[in-house]
Design a protein around this motif. Structure first.
Motif, PDB file in Angstrom:
ATOM      1  N   ALA A 169       0.904  -6.451  -4.544  1.00 10.81           N
ATOM      2  CA  ALA A 169       1.523  -5.142  -4.821  1.00 10.81           C
ATOM      3  C   ALA A 169       0.444  -4.075  -4.989  1.00 10.81           C
ATOM      4  O   ALA A 169       0.605  -2.928  -4.571  1.00 10.81           O
ATOM      5  N   HIS A 170      -0.670  -4.479  -5.595  1.00 11.17           N
ATOM      6  CA  HIS A 170      -1.786  -3.541  -5.785  1.00 11.17           C
ATOM      7  C   HIS A 170      -2.444  -3.191  -4.444  1.00 11.17           C
ATOM      8  O   HIS A 170      -2.623  -2.019  -4.116  1.00 11.17           O
ATOM      9  N   VAL A 171      -2.771  -4.243  -3.659  1.00 14.95           N
ATOM     10  CA  VAL A 171      -3.541  -4.008  -2.425  1.00 14.95           C
ATOM     11  C   VAL A 171      -2.648  -3.481  -1.299  1.00 14.95           C
ATOM     12  O   VAL A 171      -2.889  -2.411  -0.736  1.00 14.95           O
ATOM     13  N   SER A 172      -1.580  -4.283  -0.968  1.00 14.75           N
ATOM     14  CA  SER A 172      -0.782  -3.918   0.220  1.00 14.75           C
ATOM     15  C   SER A 172       0.094  -2.701  -0.018  1.00 14.75           C
ATOM     16  O   SER A 172       0.295  -1.901   0.887  1.00 14.75           O
ATOM     17  N   LEU A 173       0.678  -2.624  -1.211  1.00 20.22           N
ATOM     18  CA  LEU A 173       1.722  -1.610  -1.414  1.00 20.22           C
ATOM     19  C   LEU A 173       1.212  -0.293  -1.990  1.00 20.22           C
ATOM     20  O   LEU A 173       1.922   0.697  -1.958  1.00 20.22           O
ATOM     21  N   THR A 174      -0.003  -0.278  -2.538  1.00 17.66           N
ATOM     22  CA  THR A 174      -0.463   0.987  -3.131  1.00 17.66           C
ATOM     23  C   THR A 174      -1.812   1.420  -2.548  1.00 17.66           C
ATOM     24  O   THR A 174      -1.923   2.518  -2.004  1.00 17.66           O
ATOM     25  N   PHE A 181      -6.241 -10.270 -13.172  1.00 12.47           N
ATOM     26  CA  PHE A 181      -6.527  -9.027 -12.433  1.00 12.47           C
ATOM     27  C   PHE A 181      -8.003  -8.660 -12.601  1.00 12.47           C
ATOM     28  O   PHE A 181      -8.685  -8.314 -11.637  1.00 12.47           O
ATOM     29  N   ASP A 182      -8.492  -8.760 -13.826  1.00  7.54           N
ATOM     30  CA  ASP A 182      -9.888  -8.394 -14.095  1.00  7.54           C
ATOM     31  C   ASP A 182     -10.849  -9.301 -13.330  1.00  7.54           C
ATOM     32  O   ASP A 182     -11.875  -8.841 -12.815  1.00  7.54           O
ATOM     33  N   LEU A 199       0.947  -9.776  -8.175  1.00  7.00           N
ATOM     34  CA  LEU A 199       0.314  -8.601  -8.804  1.00  7.00           C
ATOM     35  C   LEU A 199      -0.813  -8.095  -7.892  1.00  7.00           C
ATOM     36  O   LEU A 199      -1.072  -6.890  -7.793  1.00  7.00           O
ATOM     37  N   TYR A 200      -1.461  -9.054  -7.194  1.00  5.85           N
ATOM     38  CA  TYR A 200      -2.545  -8.708  -6.259  1.00  5.85           C
ATOM     39  C   TYR A 200      -1.987  -7.993  -5.025  1.00  5.85           C
ATOM     40  O   TYR A 200      -2.469  -6.931  -4.630  1.00  5.85           O
TER      41      TYR A 200
END
Ligand code: CAA
Length: 392
Positions: free
Chosen positions: A100-105, A53-54, A97-98
């Motif tokens: 869910a972070h970008v598309s979903l939040t 992620f980092d 993880l990418y």
């Protein structure tokens, strides 16, 4: 550049722009050099790869599709699909993880948030300073999202949240949670609100981490809210918009999962074809047998179709068109291709496909979830049919 495109069933032909080719080359290098080598260990130990992620943040990939004023780089959604595919080819855990972070939040904050909400929530997510998670499903409602029982009761200038949300990707790792909750069960889907809830809010805790078949490095858990206060200014859209926020978010999310499925299938093809060139049987390498060639040919053909459907949905999104049907078609087809391709990959590896010395079995386990999350294959068929039959 896209030379010919339409959402009205005309044929498509794609040539990636220079920028899209550049982002593909860059992500491929990062993913193959950094993420692929640790994918087996992440899977075996159920370890959330925070360092991935980092690195995605340091490479400006978390803000890929958002404007510069919100910490992004302003690229298009075909580029986003390319990035997710390259990540999934190397490590499916990292791709989810990418996405869910970008598309979903982050994306629903961009689409539905006020200027203040974008500054407060989107900018730190685009920069990778905060991680996002999306909380829609519940213990007793997955497909039937409108039946959510988690309540949000307006009390003064706060909503008081009570209930639980299930299968939350980025679970304990996230900082911001987009929670869909019910203000009045009598209103059904029109009573739902979408609230940004911050980790550390009073009464906000986590259930156990799920022990999953695949994408084992991703953090999946229940989020629990007990009298959790959420300021009214954290509501995206207006009261009653919660279902539309959720559904429009899933339209974009389904392109992410389609891209993930394409990446898993392509990764399986790459490994299977490489192995078939090395493995010998009856005095020749097995890629010289028609049985193996036919499997590789079928896989490659289906992967190409899945990728075209995924780009097609992304182009529709970039053109500001309604892309609900296109995203559902891409997700439905790509996820089923991922499953078929990874099963064939295991078959080509034979006994070695069934053990963890090679990645074939991991690809097969990782593929299965793409037919389930962000709407099962059955839900995609419903969405496609209802969108096509509307008004007839
Ligand atoms: N965009 C915007 N609005 C939409 C929409 C969309 N794509 N789809 C429907 N709506 C609106 C409709 O226009 C309608 O609005 P009005 O009330 O104003 O007329 C309203 O929403 C209700 O629409 P429907 O009657 O079609 O809704 P429904 O209750 O019949 O739902 C469904 C249909 C397709 C089954 C839907 O509930 C659905 O997609 N379910 C699956 C949910 C899902 O994908 N869950 C996965 C959770 S996320 C996850 O997997 C976790 C993770 O972290 C990865």
């Amino acid at each position: 550049m896209i030379t010919e495109t339409s959402v009205k069933n005309e044929p498509l032909s794609f040539k990636l722009t220079q920028d899209q080719q550049d982002i593909q080359a860059m992500v491929r290098e990062i993913a193959q050099k950094e993420f692929a080598p640790r994918a087996a260990e992440v899977d075996k130990n159920h370890r959330f790869p925070r360092e991935n992620f980092d690195l995605l943040a340091a490479s400006d990939l978390l803000g890929l599709v958002f404007p510069e004023k919100y910490g992004g780089v302003g690229m298009d959604h075909v580029s986003y699909a390319i990035v997710v595919e390259e990540l999934a080819k190397a490590c499916a855990t990292t791709s989810v993880l990418y996405s869910a972070h970008v598309s979903l939040t982050a994306s629903p904050v961009y689409q539905w948030g006020s200027e203040e909400q974008k500054q407060k929530f989107l900018t730190p997510m685009a920069r990778g300073e905060k991680m996002g998670a999306f909380c829609l499903s519940e213990p007793n409602s997955g497909t039937d999202s409108a039946a959510a029982r988690c309540t949000a009761i307006l009390t003064g200038d706060k909503f008081i949240l009570n209930g639980a949300k299930n299968w939350i990707t980025n679970g304990v790792e996230a900082d911001y949670y987009l929670v869909i909750a019910q203000t009045d069960p009598a209103l059904k889907h029109k009573g739902l609100v979408a609230l940004m809830v911050e980790k550390g809010s009073p009464g906000f805790t986590f259930g156990k981490l799920e022990d999953k078949l695949g994408i084992r490095g991703s953090s999946t858990c229940q989020t629990i809210f007990e009298d959790t206060p959420v300021p009214v200014e954290n509501m995206l859209g207006k009261a009653g918009d919660g279902f539309k926020v959720a559904m429009s978010t899933l339209d974009g999310g389904r392109i992410g999962i389609a891209s993930q499925a394409v990446g898993i299938a392509q990764g399986a093809w790459d490994h299977a074809s490489r192995y078939a060139k090395e493995r010998e049987a009856f005095g020749k390498t097995i890629n010289q047998f028609q049985a193996i060639q036919f499997m590789l040919a079928e896989m490659a053909t289906e992967i190409d179709v899945a990728r075209l459907l995924t780009y097609n949905a992304s182009v529709a999104q970039d053109h500001g068109l309604k892309f609900t049907k296109e995203a559902a078609m891409a997700k439905l087809y790509a996820s089923e291709v991922a499953m078929r391709s990874t099963v064939k990959c295991v078959q080509i590896f034979g006994g070695y496909g069934y053990v963890t010395d090679y990645p074939a079995e991991r690809y097969m386990r990782d593929a299965k979830i793409t037919e389930i999350y962000e709407g099962t294959s059955e839900v995609q068929r419903i969405v496609i049919a209802t969108n096509m039959l509307k008004g007839q």
